[in-house]
Design a protein around this motif. Sequence first.
Motif, PDB file in Angstrom:
ATOM      1  N   VAL A   1      33.918 -39.655 -18.656  1.00  0.00           N
ATOM      2  CA  VAL A   1      34.734 -40.252 -17.775  1.00  0.00           C
ATOM      3  C   VAL A   1      36.055 -41.156 -17.859  1.00  0.00           C
ATOM      4  N   GLU A   2      36.664 -41.053 -16.653  1.00  0.00           N
ATOM      5  CA  GLU A   2      37.581 -42.313 -17.077  1.00  0.00           C
ATOM      6  C   GLU A   2      37.039 -43.456 -16.295  1.00  0.00           C
ATOM      7  N   VAL A   3      37.474 -44.823 -15.840  1.00  0.00           N
ATOM      8  CA  VAL A   3      36.585 -45.927 -15.396  1.00  0.00           C
ATOM      9  C   VAL A   3      38.340 -46.816 -15.313  1.00  0.00           C
TER      10      VAL A   3
ATOM     11  N   VAL B   1      34.804 -44.160 -10.806  1.00  0.00           N
ATOM     12  CA  VAL B   1      34.512 -42.941 -12.381  1.00  0.00           C
ATOM     13  C   VAL B   1      35.180 -41.732 -11.870  1.00  0.00           C
ATOM     14  N   VAL B   2      35.847 -41.216 -13.196  1.00  0.00           N
ATOM     15  CA  VAL B   2      36.058 -40.082 -12.472  1.00  0.00           C
ATOM     16  C   VAL B   2      36.242 -39.523 -13.763  1.00  0.00           C
ATOM     17  N   PRO B   3      35.656 -38.183 -13.311  1.00  0.00           N
ATOM     18  CA  PRO B   3      34.939 -36.878 -14.812  1.00  0.00           C
ATOM     19  C   PRO B   3      36.397 -36.991 -15.249  1.00  0.00           C
TER      20      PRO B   3
ATOM     21  N   SER C   1      36.020 -38.427  -8.283  1.00  0.00           N
ATOM     22  CA  SER C   1      35.724 -39.350  -7.900  1.00  0.00           C
ATOM     23  C   SER C   1      34.418 -39.983  -7.415  1.00  0.00           C
ATOM     24  N   ARG C   2      33.529 -41.906  -7.301  1.00  0.00           N
ATOM     25  CA  ARG C   2      33.036 -42.254  -7.151  1.00  0.00           C
ATOM     26  C   ARG C   2      33.088 -44.080  -7.774  1.00  0.00           C
ATOM     27  N   GLU C   3      32.079 -44.183  -6.840  1.00  0.00           N
ATOM     28  CA  GLU C   3      32.408 -45.877  -6.636  1.00  0.00           C
ATOM     29  C   GLU C   3      31.190 -46.312  -7.366  1.00  0.00           C
TER      30      GLU C   3
ATOM     31  N   ALA D   1      22.610 -43.094 -16.000  1.00  0.00           N
ATOM     32  CA  ALA D   1      24.146 -42.249 -17.383  1.00  0.00           C
ATOM     33  C   ALA D   1      24.234 -40.565 -16.671  1.00  0.00           C
ATOM     34  N   GLU D   2      23.359 -40.707 -16.594  1.00  0.00           N
ATOM     35  CA  GLU D   2      22.791 -39.494 -16.418  1.00  0.00           C
ATOM     36  C   GLU D   2      24.056 -38.391 -14.806  1.00  0.00           C
ATOM     37  N   SER D   3      23.186 -39.631 -14.488  1.00  0.00           N
ATOM     38  CA  SER D   3      24.133 -39.148 -12.693  1.00  0.00           C
ATOM     39  C   SER D   3      25.363 -39.043 -13.176  1.00  0.00           C
ATOM     40  N   ILE D   4      25.913 -40.494 -13.771  1.00  0.00           N
ATOM     41  CA  ILE D   4      27.692 -40.830 -14.114  1.00  0.00           C
ATOM     42  C   ILE D   4      28.235 -39.300 -14.302  1.00  0.00           C
TER      43      ILE D   4
END
Length: 101
Positions: free
Chosen positions: A40-42, A32-34, A11-13, A2-5
């Motif tokens: 974050v957007e999913v 995941v888009v910050p 954006s990252r997969e 969660a912290e890293s997300i």
Amino acid sequence: MAESILKVTESREVRVRMDLDADRIETVNLVVVPRDNDLVEVDLERHVLGFIERAGQVFVALAGERLDRAEECGQSLLWDHAAAELIRKARRNQEHEPLSA
């Protein structure tokens, strides 16, 4: 995780494991888009499932393509579980969509 997300700057997969029942597990690849410090957007397959917002120690799943119209569909202490709620909500919505004429 969660912290890293929540600290992603681009954006990252991300892979999310979902328990389908006692004997089956499914892995789903999300993007995941910050959006903000705690938001974050999913996305799944180029479609916005919703958003996950951190509210204190809780992750709030907000289903919908637009943040201003997204509705809460679940809360969890684990980011993965909040993401799984977005996936379940999207699947339930697909089941109830009217057939095109």
